[in-house]
Write a protein that holds these residues in place. Structure first.
Motif, PDB file in Angstrom:
ATOM      1  N   LEU A 134      28.384  16.168  89.299  1.00 12.59           N
ATOM      2  CA  LEU A 134      28.443  16.756  87.969  1.00 12.59           C
ATOM      3  C   LEU A 134      29.785  16.460  87.303  1.00 12.59           C
ATOM      4  O   LEU A 134      29.841  16.059  86.140  1.00 12.59           O
ATOM      5  CB  LEU A 134      28.213  18.267  88.057  1.00 12.59           C
ATOM      6  CG  LEU A 134      28.105  19.013  86.742  1.00 12.59           C
ATOM      7  CD1 LEU A 134      26.945  18.489  85.917  1.00 12.59           C
ATOM      8  CD2 LEU A 134      27.927  20.486  87.009  1.00 12.59           C
ATOM      9  N   GLN A 135      30.864  16.608  88.045  1.00 17.17           N
ATOM     10  CA  GLN A 135      32.177  16.329  87.463  1.00 17.17           C
ATOM     11  C   GLN A 135      32.417  14.843  87.246  1.00 17.17           C
ATOM     12  O   GLN A 135      33.160  14.472  86.350  1.00 17.17           O
ATOM     13  CB  GLN A 135      33.289  16.934  88.316  1.00 17.17           C
ATOM     14  CG  GLN A 135      33.444  18.402  88.052  1.00 17.17           C
ATOM     15  CD  GLN A 135      34.720  18.978  88.590  1.00 17.17           C
ATOM     16  OE1 GLN A 135      35.318  18.445  89.515  1.00 17.17           O
ATOM     17  NE2 GLN A 135      35.135  20.076  88.010  1.00 17.17           N
ATOM     18  N   ALA A 136      31.771  14.013  88.012  1.00 15.48           N
ATOM     19  CA  ALA A 136      31.929  12.568  87.811  1.00 15.48           C
ATOM     20  C   ALA A 136      31.333  12.139  86.477  1.00 15.48           C
ATOM     21  O   ALA A 136      31.748  11.131  85.904  1.00 15.48           O
ATOM     22  CB  ALA A 136      31.266  11.801  88.956  1.00 15.48           C
ATOM     23  N   THR A 188      25.308  31.626  96.041  1.00 14.51           N
ATOM     24  CA  THR A 188      25.297  30.191  95.801  1.00 14.51           C
ATOM     25  C   THR A 188      24.812  29.976  94.379  1.00 14.51           C
ATOM     26  O   THR A 188      23.746  30.487  94.011  1.00 14.51           O
ATOM     27  CB  THR A 188      24.358  29.477  96.790  1.00 14.51           C
ATOM     28  OG1 THR A 188      24.757  29.804  98.118  1.00 14.51           O
ATOM     29  CG2 THR A 188      24.401  27.975  96.596  1.00 14.51           C
ATOM     30  N   PRO A 189      25.566  29.266  93.566  1.00 16.10           N
ATOM     31  CA  PRO A 189      25.160  29.127  92.166  1.00 16.10           C
ATOM     32  C   PRO A 189      23.904  28.271  91.987  1.00 16.10           C
ATOM     33  O   PRO A 189      23.812  27.174  92.524  1.00 16.10           O
ATOM     34  CB  PRO A 189      26.373  28.457  91.508  1.00 16.10           C
ATOM     35  CG  PRO A 189      27.171  27.890  92.612  1.00 16.10           C
ATOM     36  CD  PRO A 189      26.828  28.617  93.859  1.00 16.10           C
ATOM     37  N   HIS A 190      22.954  28.832  91.257  1.00 12.81           N
ATOM     38  CA  HIS A 190      21.761  28.072  90.874  1.00 12.81           C
ATOM     39  C   HIS A 190      21.971  27.474  89.494  1.00 12.81           C
ATOM     40  O   HIS A 190      21.360  26.474  89.135  1.00 12.81           O
ATOM     41  CB  HIS A 190      20.523  28.960  90.889  1.00 12.81           C
ATOM     42  CG  HIS A 190      20.224  29.521  92.241  1.00 12.81           C
ATOM     43  ND1 HIS A 190      19.805  28.756  93.300  1.00 12.81           N
ATOM     44  CD2 HIS A 190      20.329  30.777  92.726  1.00 12.81           C
ATOM     45  CE1 HIS A 190      19.654  29.506  94.371  1.00 12.81           C
ATOM     46  NE2 HIS A 190      19.962  30.737  94.054  1.00 12.81           N
ATOM     47  N   THR A 191      22.853  28.106  88.739  1.00  9.67           N
ATOM     48  CA  THR A 191      23.271  27.603  87.440  1.00  9.67           C
ATOM     49  C   THR A 191      24.757  27.321  87.550  1.00  9.67           C
ATOM     50  O   THR A 191      25.528  28.192  87.958  1.00  9.67           O
ATOM     51  CB  THR A 191      23.016  28.649  86.327  1.00  9.67           C
ATOM     52  OG1 THR A 191      21.625  28.927  86.294  1.00  9.67           O
ATOM     53  CG2 THR A 191      23.469  28.134  84.982  1.00  9.67           C
ATOM     54  N   TYR A 192      25.150  26.104  87.224  1.00  6.64           N
ATOM     55  CA  TYR A 192      26.558  25.731  87.309  1.00  6.64           C
ATOM     56  C   TYR A 192      27.260  26.087  86.008  1.00  6.64           C
ATOM     57  O   TYR A 192      26.813  25.709  84.928  1.00  6.64           O
ATOM     58  CB  TYR A 192      26.707  24.232  87.584  1.00  6.64           C
ATOM     59  CG  TYR A 192      26.156  23.832  88.923  1.00  6.64           C
ATOM     60  CD1 TYR A 192      26.861  24.092  90.090  1.00  6.64           C
ATOM     61  CD2 TYR A 192      24.930  23.189  89.034  1.00  6.64           C
ATOM     62  CE1 TYR A 192      26.361  23.737  91.326  1.00  6.64           C
ATOM     63  CE2 TYR A 192      24.415  22.831  90.268  1.00  6.64           C
ATOM     64  CZ  TYR A 192      25.142  23.111  91.403  1.00  6.64           C
ATOM     65  OH  TYR A 192      24.643  22.765  92.623  1.00  6.64           O
ATOM     66  N   ASP A 193      28.358  26.826  86.131  1.00  4.96           N
ATOM     67  CA  ASP A 193      29.180  27.174  84.969  1.00  4.96           C
ATOM     68  C   ASP A 193      30.318  26.173  84.863  1.00  4.96           C
ATOM     69  O   ASP A 193      31.073  25.990  85.833  1.00  4.96           O
ATOM     70  CB  ASP A 193      29.773  28.572  85.128  1.00  4.96           C
ATOM     71  CG  ASP A 193      28.751  29.667  84.930  1.00  4.96           C
ATOM     72  OD1 ASP A 193      28.225  29.762  83.811  1.00  4.96           O
ATOM     73  OD2 ASP A 193      28.490  30.423  85.884  1.00  4.96           O
ATOM     74  N   ILE A 194      30.438  25.543  83.703  1.00  4.18           N
ATOM     75  CA  ILE A 194      31.577  24.663  83.451  1.00  4.18           C
ATOM     76  C   ILE A 194      32.210  25.050  82.123  1.00  4.18           C
ATOM     77  O   ILE A 194      31.548  25.581  81.240  1.00  4.18           O
ATOM     78  CB  ILE A 194      31.189  23.164  83.444  1.00  4.18           C
ATOM     79  CG1 ILE A 194      30.174  22.867  82.344  1.00  4.18           C
ATOM     80  CG2 ILE A 194      30.710  22.704  84.801  1.00  4.18           C
ATOM     81  CD1 ILE A 194      29.926  21.379  82.113  1.00  4.18           C
ATOM     82  N   THR A 195      33.493  24.801  82.016  1.00  5.00           N
ATOM     83  CA  THR A 195      34.215  25.040  80.770  1.00  5.00           C
ATOM     84  C   THR A 195      34.727  23.709  80.265  1.00  5.00           C
ATOM     85  O   THR A 195      35.180  22.866  81.038  1.00  5.00           O
ATOM     86  CB  THR A 195      35.369  26.035  80.995  1.00  5.00           C
ATOM     87  OG1 THR A 195      34.804  27.288  81.412  1.00  5.00           O
ATOM     88  CG2 THR A 195      36.182  26.247  79.735  1.00  5.00           C
ATOM     89  N   LEU A 196      34.657  23.562  78.941  1.00  6.65           N
ATOM     90  CA  LEU A 196      35.063  22.326  78.272  1.00  6.65           C
ATOM     91  C   LEU A 196      35.854  22.686  77.023  1.00  6.65           C
ATOM     92  O   LEU A 196      35.687  23.771  76.464  1.00  6.65           O
ATOM     93  CB  LEU A 196      33.829  21.530  77.850  1.00  6.65           C
ATOM     94  CG  LEU A 196      32.869  21.152  78.956  1.00  6.65           C
ATOM     95  CD1 LEU A 196      31.448  21.138  78.454  1.00  6.65           C
ATOM     96  CD2 LEU A 196      33.250  19.806  79.508  1.00  6.65           C
ATOM     97  N   ASN A 205      20.715  18.001  83.401  1.00  8.68           N
ATOM     98  CA  ASN A 205      20.985  19.143  84.269  1.00  8.68           C
ATOM     99  C   ASN A 205      20.591  20.443  83.565  1.00  8.68           C
ATOM    100  O   ASN A 205      21.434  21.088  82.936  1.00  8.68           O
ATOM    101  CB  ASN A 205      22.480  19.198  84.625  1.00  8.68           C
ATOM    102  CG  ASN A 205      22.932  18.001  85.411  1.00  8.68           C
ATOM    103  OD1 ASN A 205      22.645  17.894  86.589  1.00  8.68           O
ATOM    104  ND2 ASN A 205      23.618  17.090  84.752  1.00  8.68           N
ATOM    105  N   PRO A 206      19.343  20.848  83.692  1.00 11.78           N
ATOM    106  CA  PRO A 206      18.924  22.075  83.004  1.00 11.78           C
ATOM    107  C   PRO A 206      19.606  23.332  83.554  1.00 11.78           C
ATOM    108  O   PRO A 206      19.638  24.356  82.888  1.00 11.78           O
ATOM    109  CB  PRO A 206      17.410  22.113  83.240  1.00 11.78           C
ATOM    110  CG  PRO A 206      17.161  21.227  84.399  1.00 11.78           C
ATOM    111  CD  PRO A 206      18.261  20.213  84.423  1.00 11.78           C
TER     112      PRO A 206
END
Length: 166
Positions: free
Chosen positions: A32-34, A56-64, A77-78
């Protein structure tokens, strides 16, 4: 050579320039980060990576940073939840750790995670919030850093309240 290995079924193309071996499980965090060098794991995902949540995360949280376009990544990536912040606070607290599969990934430090939770308490599950706060203050908290971040996010008084209680 890459096309030859891909056609032979030895490699799987993730995106242009990014491949994984077909007989190995890919590290979802690293993959995901790549796809976006600006993605930083945050909220529940960062808490999991720090061991401050047993979910365990089923939904990934990212900050941008605001204005970043990752529509292709969202489409592929839904299970992705994006948080957009001003550029001035985006880089505050970025650090690195190892994912469960061993890849190096970027995420926010523990103090930034706690500030994000307190700041957005109304949008966070109560169980996740409570567990993370308790875990943080149980394991040698960095109060000075937490208060410094709290001042920048304008939540210093709320943090002091939690510090007094815990």
């Amino acid at each position: 050579m890459l096309r030859k290995y891909t056609e032979a079924g030895n490699l799987e193309k993730i995106r242009k320039g990014l491949y994984i071996m077909t007989d190995e499980l890919g590290d979802e965090f690293a993959l995901l980060q790549a796809r976006s060098t600006k993605a930083v794991f945050s909220y529940g995902t960062a808490l999991y990576l720090w061991g401050m949540s047993d979910r365990t995360p089923h939904t990934y949280d990212i900050t941008l940073p605001r204005g970043t376009n990752i529509s292709r990544i969202k489409r592929d990536n839904p299970n992705l939840r994006c948080h957009y912040v001003p550029l001035e606070i985006y880089s505050l607290g970025i650090t690195e750790t190892r994912s469960p599969q061993g890849a190096e990934v970027r995420l926010y430090d523990r103090e930034r995670c706690i500030c994000d939770l307190i700041r957005d308490k109304d949008q966070i599950e109560l169980q996740l919030f409570t567990q993370a706060i308790k875990e943080y203050f149980k394991n040698t908290p960095n109060n000075r850093k937490l208060l410094k971040y709290g001042k920048l996010f304008d939540i210093e008084e709320k943090i002091r309240t939690y510090m007094e209680v815990l």
